[in-house]
Design a protein around this motif. Structure first.
Motif, PDB file in Angstrom:
ATOM      1  N   ARG A  61       1.026  -1.292  -0.046  1.00 58.04           N
ATOM      2  CA  ARG A  61      -0.107  -0.277   0.409  1.00 58.04           C
ATOM      3  C   ARG A  61       1.036   1.426   0.120  1.00 58.04           C
ATOM      4  O   ARG A  61       0.680   2.104  -1.158  1.00 58.04           O
ATOM      5  CB  ARG A  61      -1.389  -0.228   1.387  1.00 58.04           C
ATOM      6  N   TYR A 149      -9.216  16.702   7.587  1.00 53.95           N
ATOM      7  CA  TYR A 149      -9.280  15.595   6.548  1.00 53.95           C
ATOM      8  C   TYR A 149      -9.331  14.419   6.935  1.00 53.95           C
ATOM      9  O   TYR A 149      -8.563  14.000   7.666  1.00 53.95           O
ATOM     10  CB  TYR A 149      -8.321  15.516   5.794  1.00 53.95           C
ATOM     11  N   VAL A 151      -8.777  10.236   7.230  1.00 58.65           N
ATOM     12  CA  VAL A 151      -8.543   8.642   6.927  1.00 58.65           C
ATOM     13  C   VAL A 151      -8.490   7.377   7.074  1.00 58.65           C
ATOM     14  O   VAL A 151      -8.210   7.537   8.193  1.00 58.65           O
ATOM     15  CB  VAL A 151      -7.228   8.853   5.951  1.00 58.65           C
ATOM     16  N   PHE A 152      -8.263   6.326   6.463  1.00 59.77           N
ATOM     17  CA  PHE A 152      -8.678   4.609   7.350  1.00 59.77           C
ATOM     18  C   PHE A 152      -7.242   4.217   6.540  1.00 59.77           C
ATOM     19  O   PHE A 152      -6.774   4.222   5.555  1.00 59.77           O
ATOM     20  CB  PHE A 152      -9.713   4.396   6.543  1.00 59.77           C
ATOM     21  N   ARG A 153      -6.347   3.967   7.360  1.00 61.31           N
ATOM     22  CA  ARG A 153      -4.859   3.905   6.556  1.00 61.31           C
ATOM     23  C   ARG A 153      -4.453   3.146   8.641  1.00 61.31           C
ATOM     24  O   ARG A 153      -4.343   3.610   9.800  1.00 61.31           O
ATOM     25  CB  ARG A 153      -4.324   4.965   5.946  1.00 61.31           C
TER      26      ARG A 153
ATOM     27  N   THR B  17      -7.172  19.657 -12.233  1.00 66.06           N
ATOM     28  CA  THR B  17      -7.831  19.052 -11.688  1.00 66.06           C
ATOM     29  C   THR B  17      -7.009  17.412 -12.256  1.00 66.06           C
ATOM     30  O   THR B  17      -6.425  17.251 -11.251  1.00 66.06           O
ATOM     31  CB  THR B  17      -8.517  19.344 -10.102  1.00 66.06           C
ATOM     32  N   TYR B  18      -8.596  16.868 -12.657  1.00 68.52           N
ATOM     33  CA  TYR B  18      -8.047  15.697 -13.242  1.00 68.52           C
ATOM     34  C   TYR B  18      -7.590  15.944 -14.097  1.00 68.52           C
ATOM     35  O   TYR B  18      -7.606  14.846 -15.388  1.00 68.52           O
ATOM     36  CB  TYR B  18      -9.724  15.360 -13.244  1.00 68.52           C
ATOM     37  N   CYS B 147      -5.262   4.512  -0.798  1.00 65.81           N
ATOM     38  CA  CYS B 147      -4.639   6.129  -0.194  1.00 65.81           C
ATOM     39  C   CYS B 147      -5.676   6.098   1.386  1.00 65.81           C
ATOM     40  O   CYS B 147      -4.849   7.024   2.436  1.00 65.81           O
ATOM     41  CB  CYS B 147      -4.605   7.077  -1.009  1.00 65.81           C
ATOM     42  N   GLY B 148      -5.967   5.671   1.581  1.00 65.22           N
ATOM     43  CA  GLY B 148      -7.294   5.514   2.711  1.00 65.22           C
ATOM     44  C   GLY B 148      -8.024   6.833   2.090  1.00 65.22           C
ATOM     45  O   GLY B 148      -8.769   6.633   3.830  1.00 65.22           O
ATOM     46  N   TYR B 149      -8.397   7.442   1.464  1.00 64.61           N
ATOM     47  CA  TYR B 149      -9.471   8.359   1.762  1.00 64.61           C
ATOM     48  C   TYR B 149     -11.219   7.645   1.633  1.00 64.61           C
ATOM     49  O   TYR B 149     -11.117   6.162   1.740  1.00 64.61           O
ATOM     50  CB  TYR B 149      -9.745   8.796   0.347  1.00 64.61           C
ATOM     51  N   VAL B 150     -11.733   8.499   2.348  1.00 64.94           N
ATOM     52  CA  VAL B 150     -13.341   7.971   3.207  1.00 64.94           C
ATOM     53  C   VAL B 150     -14.009   8.842   2.631  1.00 64.94           C
ATOM     54  O   VAL B 150     -13.843  10.483   2.677  1.00 64.94           O
ATOM     55  CB  VAL B 150     -12.791   8.305   4.899  1.00 64.94           C
ATOM     56  N   VAL B 151     -15.663   7.738   2.394  1.00 63.14           N
ATOM     57  CA  VAL B 151     -16.509   8.901   2.138  1.00 63.14           C
ATOM     58  C   VAL B 151     -17.562   8.455   2.572  1.00 63.14           C
ATOM     59  O   VAL B 151     -17.806   6.961   2.519  1.00 63.14           O
ATOM     60  CB  VAL B 151     -16.322   8.531   0.108  1.00 63.14           C
ATOM     61  N   PRO B 161     -11.250  10.733  -5.815  1.00 65.87           N
ATOM     62  CA  PRO B 161     -10.143  11.669  -6.292  1.00 65.87           C
ATOM     63  C   PRO B 161      -8.857  12.345  -5.571  1.00 65.87           C
ATOM     64  O   PRO B 161      -8.464  12.552  -6.107  1.00 65.87           O
ATOM     65  CB  PRO B 161     -11.418  13.017  -5.275  1.00 65.87           C
ATOM     66  N   ILE B 162      -8.685  11.390  -4.951  1.00 63.15           N
ATOM     67  CA  ILE B 162      -7.590  11.513  -4.083  1.00 63.15           C
ATOM     68  C   ILE B 162      -6.126  10.854  -5.037  1.00 63.15           C
ATOM     69  O   ILE B 162      -5.084  11.771  -5.362  1.00 63.15           O
ATOM     70  CB  ILE B 162      -7.050  11.130  -2.414  1.00 63.15           C
ATOM     71  N   CYS B 163      -5.850   9.110  -4.943  1.00 65.91           N
ATOM     72  CA  CYS B 163      -5.088   9.543  -5.469  1.00 65.91           C
ATOM     73  C   CYS B 163      -5.115   8.357  -6.788  1.00 65.91           C
ATOM     74  O   CYS B 163      -4.407   7.460  -7.476  1.00 65.91           O
ATOM     75  CB  CYS B 163      -4.272   7.984  -4.412  1.00 65.91           C
ATOM     76  N   LYS B 164      -6.506   8.689  -7.107  1.00 68.20           N
ATOM     77  CA  LYS B 164      -6.952   7.774  -8.326  1.00 68.20           C
ATOM     78  C   LYS B 164      -7.354   6.661  -8.802  1.00 68.20           C
ATOM     79  O   LYS B 164      -6.971   5.823  -9.875  1.00 68.20           O
ATOM     80  CB  LYS B 164      -5.749   9.222  -9.802  1.00 68.20           C
ATOM     81  N   LYS B 166      -9.176   2.905  -8.775  1.00 68.42           N
ATOM     82  CA  LYS B 166     -10.460   2.749  -9.362  1.00 68.42           C
ATOM     83  C   LYS B 166     -11.287   2.317  -8.265  1.00 68.42           C
ATOM     84  O   LYS B 166     -10.910   1.993  -7.505  1.00 68.42           O
ATOM     85  CB  LYS B 166      -9.800   2.032 -10.219  1.00 68.42           C
TER      86      LYS B 166
ATOM     87  N   GLY C 148     -19.894  12.723  -1.047  1.00 68.15           N
ATOM     88  CA  GLY C 148     -19.802  11.328   0.391  1.00 68.15           C
ATOM     89  C   GLY C 148     -18.591  12.409   0.934  1.00 68.15           C
ATOM     90  O   GLY C 148     -17.888  11.239   1.979  1.00 68.15           O
ATOM     91  N   VAL C 150     -15.627  13.497   3.531  1.00 67.90           N
ATOM     92  CA  VAL C 150     -16.030  13.297   5.288  1.00 67.90           C
ATOM     93  C   VAL C 150     -14.526  14.203   5.733  1.00 67.90           C
ATOM     94  O   VAL C 150     -13.484  13.798   5.577  1.00 67.90           O
ATOM     95  CB  VAL C 150     -15.646  11.761   5.390  1.00 67.90           C
TER      96      VAL C 150
END
Lengths: 181, 181, 181
Positions: A61, A149, A151-153, B17-18, B147-151, B161-164, B166, C148, C150
């Motif tokens: 990761r 912000y 994160v779950f890591r 950004t994208y 990346c651990g992004y949480v939604v 949206p953070i690390c792209k 899938k 979404g 958070v």
């Protein structure tokens, strides 16, 4: 299907977001992008082309590109470990590229060795100890005290992707408990 | 007050950004931005100008611009469903715009029909069934394994949206339980 | 070590992400960046150079640059409170810079006065009342109903950093409960 162009576009837009540049040497850059593409095909995620991927997402990761170490490395050395991402002054040739020491902790590298499919070190897969077993990778909810912000890591990022605060700004969330100090 | 300029600025910075571009046809682009502006005034959020908005945020959530389907559509077809956002090669005229099929699942479209204020299909609002009742839209905490992004959403985004990463990289968070596999 | 160049790079990339510009006056800009640098050295975080920092992160959180008020201020007045970040038309000299009133709520300013190390107002630190004690700053999990996203904060941001939805789109997460309305 993953193509080198898609990999390049993703890297370019990510570089732009952080104010970085991709390596100015077209041949060197292409080799790195090809490496990312083939890792994405092999593993299902773009593991760093300059490190040993294990094929186990939980173990790899931190070295999925952009890796956890890119931001502190670009800040300190002007380039990431691979030199895929470089700082403006390096891109413009004002500062020479310097060697970037491996910032990945030895414990994390060690976890990868036991399970790497192409490990050059070990021919037989050792029994994983509790310390290296992916099931032991405990994830937690962290938040950035600067912008909130979440994160779950296993551990927080070196740089908050939203407000660019440093790792030290992240603390664990304990829900239902007052977090202020 | 919402102005076309504000809508344009938001779309431009989001495109940047994208790594996308806004549609190169100025007249076509302006019409889309006007559509977004009027939807924002009508509904309180910029629902897609090319789809039927219901006015119920929970039902329209996936078609609020930039909609959930933009990223896979730009990647696969070179443009989003509206052709508001286009890929670089399409922007530069190297690749022609091709028709973009509707990626929104039929179940989600169906939920909108029953409640749309301007529904061309139904004059009388039917009693909502359990399946279409917004109260039945269950949201969950998801995180990106890369990346651990949480939604907090009904289902995860197509692209982190953070690390792209899938959509397949997203899994549900079960707090207090070991997430590693 | 914090340098003005690092502070500038962070501000530049952040401006680019949101479609803003840094103040076009080089001398004025440099003074602001120096102010941010010295606050970062003093406090450990880049508190706004135009406001009174308390040195207590929980109390200063909303004025850490980019502060909570930047986005609505740039949208409404063309510049943030400091005029570090400006709108395109202001940057290009098409719109003059206008005075930006303080948007920070008085309660939050008041919390800072009691604990500010360099408070010009009070020589002796008063006993903090329950209302100003940082321990009373309750944080909650909020999510953006549009995308979404958070966050864990006292109150939600003015603008969603992911989809640019307005503050009104944020609601508190109550886990295990149906969130749809």
């Amino acid at each position: 299907m993953t193509t080198v162009d898609k990999v390049r576009q993703r890297a370019e837009s990510d570089a732009r977001t952080y104010g970085y540049y991709l390596n100015p040497d077209p041949k060197f850059l292409r080799d790195l992008l090809e490496g990312l593409k083939s890792n994405e095909e092999r593993f299902g995620y773009p593991a760093c082309p300059c490190r040993l991927g294990s094929g186990n997402l939980e173990i790899d990761r931190d070295i999925i590109c952009p890796c956890d170490y890119r931001d502190p490395d670009v800040a300190e050395f002007g380039a990431c470990f691979c030199a895929l991402y470089v700082r403006k002054d390096v891109y413009e040739g004002k500062t020479p590229v310097q060697p970037v020491p491996e910032r990945r902790p030895v414990e994390k590298e060690t976890r990868a060795y036991g399970v790497a499919p192409t490990s050059p070190v070990q021919k037989t897969k050792p029994t994983l100890t509790a310390a290296t077993r992916p099931a032991e990778i405990k994830k937690k909810l962290w938040y950035c005290r600067q912008c909130g912000y979440v994160v779950f890591r296993e551990d927080p990022p070196y740089l908050c992707p939203i407000c660019k605060a440093k790792r030290e700004m992240f603390v664990q969330i304990t829900l239902g408990v007052d977090e202020a100090r």
